[in-house]
Design an enzyme around this catalytic site. Structure first.
Site, PDB file in Angstrom:
ATOM      1  N   TYR A   1       0.826  -1.209   0.000  1.00 12.95           N
ATOM      2  CA  TYR A   1       0.000   0.000   0.000  1.00 12.95           C
ATOM      3  C   TYR A   1       0.866   1.267   0.000  1.00 12.95           C
ATOM      4  O   TYR A   1       2.039   1.242   0.299  1.00 12.95           O
ATOM      5  CB  TYR A   1      -1.050   0.012   1.096  1.00 12.95           C
ATOM      6  CG  TYR A   1      -0.674  -0.055   2.553  1.00 12.95           C
ATOM      7  CD1 TYR A   1       0.582   0.233   3.039  1.00 12.95           C
ATOM      8  CD2 TYR A   1      -1.662  -0.395   3.492  1.00 12.95           C
ATOM      9  CE1 TYR A   1       0.868   0.193   4.393  1.00 12.95           C
ATOM     10  CE2 TYR A   1      -1.393  -0.437   4.840  1.00 12.95           C
ATOM     11  CZ  TYR A   1      -0.127  -0.142   5.292  1.00 12.95           C
ATOM     12  OH  TYR A   1       0.145  -0.186   6.633  1.00 12.95           O
ATOM     13  N   GLU A   2       0.231   2.364  -0.408  1.00 15.23           N
ATOM     14  CA  GLU A   2       0.894   3.657  -0.641  1.00 15.23           C
ATOM     15  C   GLU A   2       1.957   3.570  -1.737  1.00 15.23           C
ATOM     16  O   GLU A   2       2.912   4.345  -1.754  1.00 15.23           O
ATOM     17  CB  GLU A   2       1.509   4.200   0.658  1.00 15.23           C
ATOM     18  CG  GLU A   2       0.538   4.396   1.788  1.00 15.23           C
ATOM     19  CD  GLU A   2      -0.604   5.351   1.442  1.00 15.23           C
ATOM     20  OE1 GLU A   2      -0.478   6.118   0.470  1.00 15.23           O
ATOM     21  OE2 GLU A   2      -1.627   5.307   2.135  1.00 15.23           O
ATOM     22  N   GLY A   3       1.781   2.652  -2.659  1.00  7.25           N
ATOM     23  CA  GLY A   3       2.711   2.504  -3.772  1.00  7.25           C
ATOM     24  C   GLY A   3       3.645   1.341  -3.549  1.00  7.25           C
ATOM     25  O   GLY A   3       4.410   1.321  -2.594  1.00  7.25           O
TER      26      GLY A   3
END
Length: 589
Positions: free
Chosen positions: A430-432
């Site tokens: 998550y978040e890239g």
């Protein structure tokens, strides 16, 4: 399953690597010093150990539920969150104009380690609120800030980030959520569906403020046509009244069971535009880049929690019998030492890098001229993908080692260590994802400025190498060779990519992760070298706790001898390029 904050470790980094008192004086944090910082950290540690940590296993086992009114959070979470909010912890780094305390970002990061180590699932909620505050404060007008920020800063409301859609994951150009001007001219109506929304719904607060990416009717195609909207669960002027925002379902996940990951529906929901139209993606990156640094911090935090359990188990678990019949604790065995030293040295590198990166934000915000601000902002942007990518990848290995130290008992859920491994697995996603962080590092950092930002960092590492040599001490001399070789490999890898990337479109994507890992291990080695220099000076002056400082020197040596060697493998992979990686047709896989 207990947790205690690593007081001495955070104090050492803040005191001797960051020089916290000097940072506060130089960058305008009047009345703030390390004594105040440690007082706050002590208070946070008590809340973390006594309130949040005991709920970690409860949240893992019970998870979250849903009924006709939406998400039901895990038992005990609402009361714990109230204590967190009433303690003012959400407001530490928020500007005083918006109801915050205006404290340094690096202090907030040191405190945040406690929340995420104690209870990662619960800590995700204030983490998202923090990011929402950042985005609104940076890009919203005065009226928008006044309407939302005091409530968010107090913890009275929480915030979320709504990017991903069923057909738009990393490819945000595919976003379909729509926003049209409200008929009364007061705001917009947002319609669409978002997925993977962390803490998208709960009952711990009276309101939830969603930051939502959507398209206006006149939006150009692609990412240039995305706008950012604040969409509250309840309109501020009509508390408790439905605003067309609802959670359709929650995901059943490998880990972080007590953090509701929601499918959110926006059904003609009222919202307000943040900033200018069609600038939403740029605005959201304010929030996203903050979150990426905090996710790196989560890698540190969950590894610390796993390490504490592994260390205690290794000291207590008896396995092996001496000739006199006495039993041997497994911490005496070399292979267990190898695992624990890998965890310990990795943790110390992670913590120093996280706090160093957090301090760069303070240095940038408090810079006295444009040149200084630009330098520190560039360094912050350079650190961000390394902190997020390298630390979270390393956390996968280190939380797995904690299970290995436990042997078969680590595979049994009742010991609790498996939860940390499961919880850590999301951090690289998550978040890239790591691949996205690595592409950001290569494309937007290395290639964009032709390596100038990285070379500036390498020059500072050269200075540390010179300081190690000037000390003329055997305990420091052993660090020089491994660190110098790793730095040379980093320069070689970056130089090769700069020369070759223009002729090969696939090269950046093919080698970026290995380059990111190389730079991550190198930065960790730099943190250890600086720590060793500080420990050496303190020992020479007869200051500090001798056993703690001597352990710093040994841990730095272990990291440089054993973990910096990994930079050679990464360099070899980078220099191999994209040829074999891209050689097969898709059907051959």
């Amino acid at each position: 399953m207990s947790y205690q904050h690593a007081y001495r470790e955070s104090d050492f980094v803040l005191r001797h690597l960051i020089d916290f008192d000097a940072l506060c004086v130089e960058h305008g944090f009047e009345g703030v010093d390390l004594e105040l910082a440690n007082t706050l950290i002590d208070e946070a540690a008590r809340l973390g150990a006594e309130v949040l940590a005991p709920l970690n296993v409860v949240g893992d086992r019970e998870g979250v539920g849903m009924d006709t009114h939406g998400v039901v959070e895990a038992p005990g979470f609402a009361a714990a969150y109230r204590q967190f909010a009433e303690g003012g912890w959400q407001s530490l780094m928020v500007d005083e104009r918006h109801g915050g305390q205006g404290l340094p970002n690096v202090l907030n990061a040191a405190v945040s380690e406690i929340w995420h180590a104690a209870n990662l699932s619960l800590a995700l909620c204030p983490m998202l609120t923090e990011g929402a505050i950042d985005a609104i404060a940076e890009h919203g007008d005065e009226a928008l800030c006044a309407r939302y920020l005091p409530h968010l800063a107090s913890g009275e409301w929480t915030g979320t980030m709504n990017l991903t859609e069923p057909d738009a994951g990393s490819d945000l150009a595919a976003i379909k959520a729509r926003a049209v001007p409200d008929t009364d001219g007061q705001g917009y109506r947002i319609s669409g569906q978002k997925i993977f929304i962390t803490w998208g719904d709960h009952r711990m607060t009276d309101n939830i403020v969603h930051l939502v990416l959507a398209r206006l009717p006149d939006a150009p195609p692609g990412v240039k046509g995305i706008s950012l909207f604040v969409v509250p669960k309840h309109r501020p002027e009509t508390p408790g009244q439905d605003n067309g925002v609802r959670c359709l379902s929650v995901e059943h996940k490998l880990g972080i069971h007590a953090s509701p990951t929601c499918v959110m529906a926006f059904d003609d929901a009222w919202g307000e535009l943040v900033g200018e139209p069609h600038q939403g993606l740029a605005y959201m990156f304010t929030m996203m880049n903050h979150e990426r640094q905090v996710v790196g911090l989560q890698g540190l935090a969950i590894t610390e929690r796993a390490y504490q359990q592994a260390r205690l188990y290794a000291m207590e678990r008896l396995q092996g019998t001496r000739r006199d019949g006495s039993r041997v604790p497994i911490i005496a065995h070399p292979d267990v030492r190898r695992m624990l030293m890998t965890m310990k040295s990795g943790l110390e590198a992670m913590r120093a890098l996280v706090l160093e990166a957090a301090a760069e934000r303070d240095r940038a915000c408090g810079a006295h001229d444009a040149e200084g601000r630009a330098h520190h902002l560039a360094r912050l942007e350079l650190y961000t993908p390394i902190v997020k990518g390298w630390i979270t990848e390393f956390a996968q290995e280190l939380t797995s080692l904690a299970i290995q130290v436990h042997g078969g008992m680590g595979f049994v859920e009742e010991t609790g260590v498996a939860q940390h491994y499961r919880d850590a697995r999301i951090l690289t996603i998550y978040e890239g994802t790591t691949g996205i962080q690595a592409l950001d590092l290569v494309s937007r950092k290395l290639l964009a400025d032709e390596g100038a930002g990285l070379e500036s960092l390498f020059v500072e590492m050269d200075e540390t190498l010179a300081a190690l040599g000037r000390a003329e001490d055997e305990t420091l001399a052993v660090l020089i060779g491994p660190f110098a070789e790793a730095l040379s490999r980093a320069r070689q890898a970056c130089g090769w990519v700069l020369r070759e990337a223009g002729a090969d479109r696939q090269l950046a994507g093919a080698v970026s992760v290995e380059l990111l890992m190389l730079l991550g291990y190198l930065c960790g080695g730099w943190m250890h070298a600086r720590s060793a220099l500080a420990a050496f000076r303190l020992l020479a002056d007869g200051e500090g706790e001798r056993a703690f400082l001597e352990a710093k020197l040994v841990t730095a040596r272990f990291y440089c001898e054993h973990l910096l060697a990994r930079t050679q493998g990464a360099l070899t992979s980078v220099l191999a390029g994209a040829t074999s990686l891209m050689a097969l047709d898709a059907e051959q896989f």
